[in-house]
Each structure stands twice: as structure tokens, then as C-alpha cells.
Scaffold this active site. Structure first.
Site, mmCIF file in Angstrom:
data_model
loop_
_atom_site.group_PDB
_atom_site.id
_atom_site.type_symbol
_atom_site.label_atom_id
_atom_site.label_comp_id
_atom_site.label_asym_id
_atom_site.label_seq_id
_atom_site.Cartn_x
_atom_site.Cartn_y
_atom_site.Cartn_z
ATOM 1 N N SER A 198 31.342 7.549 10.633
ATOM 2 C CA SER A 198 30.326 6.494 10.724
ATOM 3 C C SER A 198 29.188 6.827 9.772
ATOM 4 O O SER A 198 28.898 8.012 9.535
ATOM 5 C CB SER A 198 29.776 6.416 12.151
ATOM 6 O OG SER A 198 28.593 5.626 12.160
ATOM 7 N N TYR A 242 26.171 10.236 19.753
ATOM 8 C CA TYR A 242 27.275 9.674 18.953
ATOM 9 C C TYR A 242 27.294 10.308 17.561
ATOM 10 O O TYR A 242 28.355 10.714 17.060
ATOM 11 C CB TYR A 242 27.088 8.160 18.872
ATOM 12 C CG TYR A 242 28.040 7.419 17.967
ATOM 13 C CD1 TYR A 242 29.382 7.270 18.298
ATOM 14 C CD2 TYR A 242 27.586 6.823 16.781
ATOM 15 C CE1 TYR A 242 30.254 6.552 17.464
ATOM 16 C CE2 TYR A 242 28.438 6.102 15.958
ATOM 17 C CZ TYR A 242 29.769 5.977 16.301
ATOM 18 O OH TYR A 242 30.619 5.271 15.484
#
Ligand code: NAP
Length: 248
Positions: free
Chosen positions: A143, A157
Site C-alpha cells: 500500500s 495497518y
């Protein structure tokens, strides 16, 4: 003739979103494609039908990536059914978190996120390495937050994706002598159920992407497919950003 004719790929979390688009992009190049899912068999079945309509072999496997034994077992099951494995695309992930110093976090959910996004991915890669041929491909979906956290509430995350990127760099070193490449794709904001372009977070996200729009799953899948091809044989340990300029 496809660039991946005769190859077998597995895409984890291929029942929707970026995973489904990546599976279809690999099939467009001629690869047989297995997908995994956790809880949506009907959607996985629909993706398998779309893959088969492209003229390749396809199958869906239920496997919870939070369980390292299931993540490793998935690789064995694919090889048993397809006869071999050339390309591992680790895409399945969950995202959640909380603000450090804010409300108490759901620690069980944080632990599960780490298990899905990192430990399960590593277990799959460990299982695949002895089975991949020389010249095999390992591609993991990270990501953009692993380069630039960008927002509050992303620490948990972000940590899982940064760990995945560090592991991938080490794996690239370990496997280079076999011509197995290990790379990471960093999506920016991509319109999926996990992050819908019309969702509540979009107003916060959009101004941070230079292009000012969400990406489409197919735009990420194009990069995944490139990394899988023979043309990418000298690309390893790399991060391919497909983020509409989020990191620019
Ligand atoms: N969308 C974005 O904006 C964005 C941005 C940056 C990075 N990413 C990354 O891109 C990847 C795909 O994201 P997405 O937005 O396409 O996700 P998504 O729409 O939420 O789809 C997630 C996929 O992963 C599967 N999955 C979830 N938990 C699983 C588990 N425990 N075991 C096995 N499979 C599991 C789901 O299966 P079921 O259908 O069975 O639930 C589904 O196929 C992820 O790695 C994500 O972190 C996405």
C-alpha cells in the site's frame, strides 16, 4: 500467444477488487489462475467463470490467510490441482486500526490484521519457494501508506505493509540466484469494496493523490501482470507505485 502461456498463478483474495482484476489480467496473458477467498464462495465462483471464459484453467480455494497453516496449505492444494506453480500474487489483506492515544483499540482485530497482512503472506511465500521453478515470480500487494502514512489512524495497518515490504526485499536477495523475482506493488486509493470511491473516507483521501481521482482495480492489475512476465526478469526487490501520485 500470451506472455504467460503455460504458467500457473495463484492470486490470494481473488474474489473481488484488485485481486479479481489481477487474476483476470494474468489470464489475459494466458496463465491458468487459481484464486483464494475467505468468506464469499459465490463471488469467487463468478470470478472463476470469468477466468474460464478467457480459455484458461481456473479454480477457487477457500483459505483463511489469518491462519498460517491454511495459507501454506493453499499453495499445496493449488499445486496438487494444477500440477505446478509459477507465480504467487499475495493480495488478500484487511485494513483497520485506530488512533494511538485515542479510544482503546480492538487488540484482537489488530492482531488478526497482522496475521492476515504479514504472517499469512510469509507462510504462503515459505510454502511456495521450494515449489516455484527457477524464474518464478512472487508479487505482493502492499500500500502507498508504506511509503507515506499520510493520515492519522493508519499506524497499525501501515506497520503490516511496511513489514511485508521489508520481508520482500530480504526475499529478493535470498532468491535472486534462482532467478525468482520478489516485488511489491503499492496501490494508492483504488475503488473497491475495501475502499469505495463514494465512501466516507474519499473526501480525506482524494486531495492527497496528485491525479485527484481513485484508481481502478485494472490499473493495479496491469502492473501485477507486467511483473509476472518474462519482460520483468531483471526487476527484483522493487516497489512499483501505482498510486496516482500519492507519493509524489
Ligand atoms: N483499495 C485500496 O484503496 C487499496 C489501497 C492500497 C492497498 N490496497 C491493498 O490491495 C489489496 C486488495 O485490496 P482491495 O481493496 O481489492 O480489497 P477488498 O475489496 O477488501 O477485497 C479483499 C480480498 O481479500 C480477501 N480476504 C480478506 N480477508 C481474507 C483472509 N483472512 N483470508 C483470505 N482472503 C481474505 C477477500 O475475500 P472474501 O471476498 O472472501 O472476503 C477479498 O477477495 C490489499 O492487499 C490491500 O491492502 C488496497
Amino acid at each position: 500467444m500470451g506472455k504467460l502461456d503455460g504458467k500457473v498463478a495463484i492470486v490470494t483474495g481473488g474474489s473481488r477488487g484488485i485481486g479479481a482484476a489481477s487474476a483476470l489480467a494474468l489470464a489475459d496473458e494466458g496463465a491458468d489462475v487459481a484464486i483464494s477467498y475467505s468468506s464469499s464462495p459465490d463471488r469467487a465462483k463468478a470470478v472463476v467463470a470469468d477466468l474460464e471464459a478467457k480459455g484458461v484453467r481456473a479454480a477457487a480455494f477457500q483459505a483463511d490467510q489469518a491462519d498460517a497453516a491454511q495459507a501454506a496449505g493453499l499453495i499445496q492444494r493449488v499445486v496438487e490441482q494444477f500440477g505446478k506453480l509459477d507465480i504467487l500474487v499475495s493480495n488478500a489483506a484487511v485494513s483497520g486500526g485506530g488512533l494511538l492515544g485515542g479510544e482503546p483499540v480492538d487488540q484482537a482485530a489488530i492482531d488478526r490484521q497482522l496475521a492476515v497482512n504479514y504472517t499469512g503472506v510469509v507462510a504462503g511465500i515459505q510454502a511456495a519457494v521450494p515449489l516455484l521453478p527457477d524464474g518464478g515470480r512472487i508479487i505482493s500487494i502492499s500500500s502507498g501508506v508504506a511509503t507515506r502514512a499520510g493520515f492519522q489512524g493508519m499506524a497499525y495497518y501501515t506497520g503490516t505493509k511496511s513489514a511485508l515490504e521489508g520481508f520482500s526485499r530480504g526475499a529478493a536477495r535470498d532468491l535472486a540466484h534462482r532467478g525468482i523475482t520478489v516485488n511489491v506493488v503499492q496501490p494508492g486509493f483504488v475503488d473497491t469494496e475495501g475502499n469505495p470511491a463514494d465512501g466516507p473516507a474519499a473526501a480525506v483521501f482524494l486531495p492527497t493523490a496528485a491525479m485527484g481521482r481513485y484508481g481502478r482495480p485494472e490499473e493495479i492489475a496491469a502492473g501485477v501482470a507486467f511483473l509476472a512476465t518474462p519482460q520483468a526478469s531483471y526487476v527484483t526487490g522493487a516497489v512499483l507505485r501505482i498510486d496516482g501520485g500519492y507519493a509524489a
